[in-house]
Design a protein around this motif. Sequence first.
Motif, PDB file in Angstrom:
ATOM      1  N   LYS A  26       0.826  -1.209   0.000  1.00 28.14           N
ATOM      2  CA  LYS A  26       0.000   0.000   0.000  1.00 28.14           C
ATOM      3  C   LYS A  26       0.864   1.265   0.000  1.00 28.14           C
ATOM      4  N   GLY A  27       1.957   1.265   0.743  1.00 27.23           N
ATOM      5  CA  GLY A  27       2.782   2.459   0.877  1.00 27.23           C
ATOM      6  C   GLY A  27       3.838   2.643  -0.188  1.00 27.23           C
ATOM      7  N   ARG A  28       4.338   1.579  -0.731  1.00 29.36           N
ATOM      8  CA  ARG A  28       5.447   1.652  -1.698  1.00 29.36           C
ATOM      9  C   ARG A  28       5.199   2.628  -2.849  1.00 29.36           C
ATOM     10  N   PRO A  29       4.005   2.636  -3.464  1.00 30.78           N
ATOM     11  CA  PRO A  29       3.792   3.560  -4.594  1.00 30.78           C
ATOM     12  C   PRO A  29       3.844   5.042  -4.208  1.00 30.78           C
ATOM     13  N   LEU A  30       3.741   5.338  -2.922  1.00 29.60           N
ATOM     14  CA  LEU A  30       3.742   6.731  -2.460  1.00 29.60           C
ATOM     15  C   LEU A  30       5.158   7.268  -2.231  1.00 29.60           C
ATOM     16  N   ILE A  31       6.152   6.400  -2.236  1.00 31.39           N
ATOM     17  CA  ILE A  31       7.522   6.774  -1.879  1.00 31.39           C
ATOM     18  C   ILE A  31       8.346   7.108  -3.113  1.00 31.39           C
ATOM     19  N   ALA A  32       8.957   8.276  -3.079  1.00 36.13           N
ATOM     20  CA  ALA A  32       9.849   8.695  -4.162  1.00 36.13           C
ATOM     21  C   ALA A  32      11.294   8.297  -3.864  1.00 36.13           C
ATOM     22  N   ASP A  33      11.687   8.313  -2.559  1.00 35.83           N
ATOM     23  CA  ASP A  33      13.087   8.078  -2.217  1.00 35.83           C
ATOM     24  C   ASP A  33      13.235   7.686  -0.748  1.00 35.83           C
ATOM     25  N   PHE A  34      14.279   6.910  -0.481  1.00 36.06           N
ATOM     26  CA  PHE A  34      14.725   6.608   0.872  1.00 36.06           C
ATOM     27  C   PHE A  34      16.120   7.179   1.006  1.00 36.06           C
ATOM     28  N   SER A  35      16.432   7.724   2.169  1.00 35.95           N
ATOM     29  CA  SER A  35      17.790   8.223   2.389  1.00 35.95           C
ATOM     30  C   SER A  35      18.068   8.264   3.877  1.00 35.95           C
ATOM     31  N   ASP A  36      19.315   8.463   4.201  1.00 36.19           N
ATOM     32  CA  ASP A  36      19.724   8.651   5.597  1.00 36.19           C
ATOM     33  C   ASP A  36      19.230   7.553   6.538  1.00 36.19           C
ATOM     34  N   ALA A  37      19.181   6.324   6.091  1.00 37.29           N
ATOM     35  CA  ALA A  37      18.741   5.224   6.941  1.00 37.29           C
ATOM     36  C   ALA A  37      19.934   4.676   7.718  1.00 37.29           C
ATOM     37  N   VAL A  38      19.768   4.578   9.030  1.00 34.01           N
ATOM     38  CA  VAL A  38      20.827   4.043   9.880  1.00 34.01           C
ATOM     39  C   VAL A  38      20.234   3.116  10.928  1.00 34.01           C
ATOM     40  N   THR A  39      21.035   2.164  11.368  1.00 36.54           N
ATOM     41  CA  THR A  39      20.648   1.339  12.503  1.00 36.54           C
ATOM     42  C   THR A  39      21.398   1.853  13.721  1.00 36.54           C
ATOM     43  N   THR A  40      20.795   1.674  14.884  1.00 36.72           N
ATOM     44  CA  THR A  40      21.403   2.129  16.125  1.00 36.72           C
ATOM     45  C   THR A  40      21.268   1.036  17.186  1.00 36.72           C
ATOM     46  N   THR A  41      21.967   1.220  18.280  1.00 33.72           N
ATOM     47  CA  THR A  41      21.832   0.348  19.445  1.00 33.72           C
ATOM     48  C   THR A  41      21.387   1.225  20.614  1.00 33.72           C
ATOM     49  N   PRO A  42      20.067   1.386  20.786  1.00 35.10           N
ATOM     50  CA  PRO A  42      19.570   2.210  21.889  1.00 35.10           C
ATOM     51  C   PRO A  42      20.008   1.635  23.238  1.00 35.10           C
ATOM     52  N   VAL A  43      20.292   2.520  24.175  1.00 32.53           N
ATOM     53  CA  VAL A  43      20.715   2.080  25.507  1.00 32.53           C
ATOM     54  C   VAL A  43      19.745   2.510  26.595  1.00 32.53           C
ATOM     55  N   GLY A  44      18.741   3.310  26.265  1.00 33.85           N
ATOM     56  CA  GLY A  44      17.750   3.729  27.239  1.00 33.85           C
ATOM     57  C   GLY A  44      17.126   5.036  26.817  1.00 33.85           C
ATOM     58  N   GLY A  45      16.148   5.479  27.581  1.00 38.17           N
ATOM     59  CA  GLY A  45      15.474   6.735  27.284  1.00 38.17           C
ATOM     60  C   GLY A  45      14.057   6.694  27.802  1.00 38.17           C
ATOM     61  N   VAL A  46      13.346   7.770  27.636  1.00 39.02           N
ATOM     62  CA  VAL A  46      11.969   7.853  28.117  1.00 39.02           C
ATOM     63  C   VAL A  46      11.166   6.738  27.470  1.00 39.02           C
ATOM     64  N   GLY A  47      10.555   5.913  28.292  1.00 41.93           N
ATOM     65  CA  GLY A  47       9.728   4.829  27.806  1.00 41.93           C
ATOM     66  C   GLY A  47      10.504   3.553  27.467  1.00 41.93           C
TER      67      GLY A  47
END
Length: 131
Positions: free
Chosen positions: A102-123
Amino acid sequence: MTGRRGFLAGAAGLAVLGLAPPARAEGTMYGLIGKMTAHAGRRDELTAVLLEGLGRMPGCLSYVVAHDPEDADAIWVTEVWTDAASHQASLQTPEVRAAIQKGRPLIADFSDAVTTTPVGGVGLGAPAGHG
């Protein structure tokens, strides 16, 4: 979890790109931050797909969709998962697969994608090792 993260499939668009997440140490949280650009004038429509069905997603601790204030077509998605395996498992659900279509046809571009290792935070609970 119909469309909201279904379409984005967790990987801030990486799933749609076919990129697999890198290996993570067992027991560490898994994070994704990515920018996608909708086709001109379709950001609200894409946002609606991303936010659809914000129901229970096993292993998803946080999922935030944000509009870029400097780009009228850009969306940032930030996700935190209990681990990479939970994220990967979510990509196999019928709801996620349908939302990607459903969403793919609406997307023109992907950029700046990164993976992270969260260590904590609100919630997210206490940082690792500070239980």
